[in-house]
Design a protein around this motif. Structure first.
Motif, short mmCIF file in Angstrom:
data_model
loop_
_atom_site.label_atom_id
_atom_site.label_comp_id
_atom_site.label_asym_id
_atom_site.label_seq_id
_atom_site.Cartn_x
_atom_site.Cartn_y
_atom_site.Cartn_z
N VAL A 29 39.91 41.21 9.68
CA VAL A 29 40.33 40.55 10.92
C VAL A 29 41.80 40.18 10.77
O VAL A 29 42.17 39.41 9.89
CB VAL A 29 39.48 39.30 11.21
N ARG A 30 42.65 40.72 11.63
CA ARG A 30 44.09 40.58 11.48
C ARG A 30 44.71 40.08 12.78
O ARG A 30 44.44 40.63 13.86
CB ARG A 30 44.70 41.94 11.11
N ASP A 31 45.53 39.07 12.69
CA ASP A 31 46.26 38.58 13.85
C ASP A 31 47.11 39.69 14.45
O ASP A 31 47.82 40.41 13.74
CB ASP A 31 47.17 37.42 13.43
N GLY A 32 47.02 39.86 15.76
CA GLY A 32 47.83 40.85 16.46
C GLY A 32 47.18 42.20 16.64
O GLY A 32 47.74 43.06 17.34
N PRO A 57 44.46 50.92 9.23
CA PRO A 57 43.76 49.69 8.88
C PRO A 57 43.10 49.77 7.52
O PRO A 57 42.66 50.83 7.09
CB PRO A 57 42.70 49.58 9.98
N ALA A 58 43.01 48.64 6.83
CA ALA A 58 42.21 48.58 5.63
C ALA A 58 40.76 48.67 6.04
O ALA A 58 40.33 48.04 7.00
CB ALA A 58 42.47 47.27 4.89
N SER A 59 39.97 49.46 5.33
CA SER A 59 38.58 49.63 5.73
C SER A 59 37.72 49.95 4.53
O SER A 59 38.20 50.37 3.49
CB SER A 59 38.45 50.76 6.76
N ARG A 60 36.41 49.74 4.71
CA ARG A 60 35.46 50.15 3.70
C ARG A 60 34.15 50.48 4.40
O ARG A 60 33.93 50.07 5.54
CB ARG A 60 35.24 49.04 2.67
N ASP A 61 33.29 51.22 3.74
CA ASP A 61 32.02 51.60 4.37
C ASP A 61 31.16 50.37 4.58
O ASP A 61 31.10 49.48 3.75
CB ASP A 61 31.26 52.59 3.49
N TRP A 110 35.52 43.01 11.31
CA TRP A 110 35.08 43.83 12.43
C TRP A 110 34.25 44.96 11.86
O TRP A 110 34.57 45.51 10.81
CB TRP A 110 36.27 44.41 13.19
N VAL A 111 33.20 45.34 12.56
CA VAL A 111 32.40 46.51 12.20
C VAL A 111 32.48 47.50 13.35
O VAL A 111 32.08 47.19 14.48
CB VAL A 111 30.93 46.14 11.92
N ALA A 112 33.05 48.67 13.07
CA ALA A 112 33.07 49.75 14.06
C ALA A 112 31.82 50.60 13.87
O ALA A 112 31.41 50.86 12.74
CB ALA A 112 34.32 50.60 13.88
N LEU A 113 31.21 51.01 14.97
CA LEU A 113 30.02 51.85 14.92
C LEU A 113 30.21 53.05 15.81
O LEU A 113 30.93 52.98 16.81
CB LEU A 113 28.79 51.05 15.37
N LEU A 148 40.67 45.31 23.62
CA LEU A 148 40.32 44.03 23.01
C LEU A 148 41.47 43.55 22.14
O LEU A 148 41.86 44.25 21.19
CB LEU A 148 39.04 44.20 22.17
N ASN A 149 42.04 42.39 22.47
CA ASN A 149 43.13 41.80 21.69
C ASN A 149 42.59 40.75 20.74
O ASN A 149 41.68 39.99 21.09
CB ASN A 149 44.16 41.14 22.61
N VAL A 150 43.20 40.67 19.55
CA VAL A 150 42.78 39.70 18.53
C VAL A 150 43.99 38.84 18.15
O VAL A 150 45.02 39.38 17.73
CB VAL A 150 42.24 40.40 17.27
N ALA A 151 43.86 37.54 18.28
CA ALA A 151 44.91 36.62 17.83
C ALA A 151 44.29 35.62 16.87
O ALA A 151 43.23 35.06 17.15
CB ALA A 151 45.54 35.89 19.02
N VAL A 152 44.94 35.42 15.72
CA VAL A 152 44.48 34.45 14.73
C VAL A 152 45.66 33.54 14.41
O VAL A 152 46.38 33.76 13.43
CB VAL A 152 43.94 35.11 13.46
N PRO A 153 45.92 32.52 15.24
CA PRO A 153 47.07 31.64 14.99
C PRO A 153 46.95 30.98 13.61
O PRO A 153 45.89 30.52 13.20
CB PRO A 153 46.94 30.59 16.11
N GLY A 154 48.08 30.98 12.91
CA GLY A 154 48.12 30.36 11.60
C GLY A 154 47.78 31.27 10.45
O GLY A 154 47.89 30.87 9.28
#
Length: 303
Positions: free
Chosen positions: A196-199, A271-275, A126-129, A253-259
Motif C-alpha cells: 500500500v503506497r501513498d499516491g 510495483p513491488a509484488s509477491r504471489d 492490495w490483492v489483485a485477482l 481508484l486513488n490511494v492516499a496515505v498521509p504521513g
C-alpha cells in the motif's frame, strides 16, 4: 443502465500501521458504438473493486457477468474478503450461470478482474485477482505497470516468443481467452499482492478500453485528471472516439496515505509484488440463496 460514470466516492480506512488510507474511486460501463447490448458489469464496494466482461451468444454474456458481480457483492456484504471467499462466490456464480434458462455451457462465461484491500495482516496489502483478459494497472511514481497477466491465446504466443507485443495488438485471435468464469470453466483467479503506497492509482478495465487506448494513452489521461470521475470520463470519451468497438468498463481508484514516509524502492517504475497463494474452500459450498445486499454496501453496475 445509465452510461453516466459514478460520482467520485471516498472512504477512509485505518491501516494496521496506525496510518489512515484515503481511497477515492469512480467507475463507468458503456455499451460502446458497435455492440447491441452491454455484457460488461462492475462492482465498487469497499474493499473490492471488480470488472467483469461477459461473453456468450444472445444475452449469455450479460447474464454471466451479472451473476459474477451479484455473487461477489453478496460476499462483500457478509464478511471479510479473501481468496477463499472470492472462490466460493465464483463457484456459486458458475452454478447460477449454468442454471439460467438463457445460457448454454458452450461459450458462456465472464472475465473477473480487480483488486481488494487486505488489512488483516501486520502490513496491509492490495490483492489483485484475475480470470480472463480484463486488466489491472497501477500508476506509481508517474509510470504505469500492468499488474495482471492476460489469460489469452495472444498472451500465450507472446510468452512463447512467437509474437511480439506489437504484433499482438492487432492479432486476429485477440479476442480468444483461455480462462473464464462459466459452466465449463474453473473459478480460481491468479493473485498478486502489492504494498500500500501513498499516491498509487489503479485502473481496472475491460478490453474494450485497451483495444482503443494504449498503456501510454491511459497514463496520459491519469496525468491530466487527478479526480477519478474526470479520469474515467476522459478515458471513455477517447475510447469511443477511437472506435468504441466493444463494451467499455473502467474503474479508477486513488490511494492516499498521509504521513507515510518514503519507500526504499520509490524510484522503481513497477510495483513491488509477491504471489498470493489461492485458497480453495475446504468445506462443501452451501446452496443458500441469500437476499440481495442493500445498495448501501456498494455499487453493482450492469445493463
Amino acid at each position: 443502465m445509465s452510461d453516466a460514470p459514478t460520482k467520485t466516492q471516498s472512504q477512509t480506512v485505518a491501516l494496521p500501521t496506525g496510518l489512515d488510507a484515503i481511497l477515492t474511486w469512480a467507475g463507468v460501463t458503456h455499451r460502446g458504438r458497435k455492440r447491441d447490448i452491454n455484457q460488461d458489469a462492475l462492482l465498487t464496494a469497499y474493499p473490492l473493486f471488480v470488472v467483469a466482461d461477459g461473453m456468450g451468444g444472445h444475452i449469455g454474456g450479460e447474464i454471466a457477468s451479472a451473476s459474477a458481480i451479484d455473487r461477489l457483492q453478496r460476499m462483500v456484504g457478509k464478511g471479510p474478503v479473501s481468496p477463499e471467499a472470492i472462490e466460493k462466490a465464483l463457484i456459486k456464480a458458475v452454478r447460477d450461470i449454468g442454471e439460467h434458462p438463457e445460457t448454454t455451457d458452450e461459450g458462456t462465461g465472464t472475465t473477473v478482474t480487480g483488486v481488494y484491500l487486505d488489512i488483516t495482516e501486520e502490513d496491509a496489502t492490495w490483492v489483485a485477482l484475475n480470470i480472463g483478459d480484463s486488466r489491472v494497472y497501477i500508476q506509481r511514481d508517474d509510470a504505469l505497470a500492468q499488474v495482471t497477466t492476460d489469460h489469452s491465446l495472444v498472451q500465450e504466443l507472446v510468452a512463447a516468443g512467437r509474437l511480439s507485443p506489437e504484433e499482438a495488438e492487432n492479432h486476429p485471435y485477440g479476442n480468444v481467452i483461455t480462462r473464464a468464469v462459466g459452466p465449463s470453466e474453473g473459478a480460481v483467479p491468479d493473485y498478486v499482492r502489492l504494498d500500500v503506497r501513498d499516491g498509487d492509482r489503479f485502473v481496472i478495465c475491460s478490453d474494450g478500453l485497451t483495444k482503443e487506448l494504449t498503456d501510454y494513452g491511459i497514463l496520459h489521461f491519469l496525468r491530466l485528471h487527478d479526480d477519478p470521475q474526470d479520469a474515467v470520463e476522459a478515458m471513455l470519451e477517447a475510447a469511443l472516439e477511437n472506435g468504441g468497438r466493444d463494451n467499455i468498463t473502467i474503474v479508477v481508484l486513488n490511494v492516499a496515505v498521509p504521513g507515510q514516509g518514503p519507500q526504499d524502492d520509490a524510484a522503481d517504475a513497477a510495483p513491488a509484488s509477491r504471489d498470493a497463494a489461492p485458497v480453495t474452500a475446504e468445506e462443501p459450498i452451501v446452496d443458500d440463496e441469500e437476499p440481495a445486499e442493500d445498495s448501501s454496501t456498494g455499487d453493482a453496475a450492469r445493463e
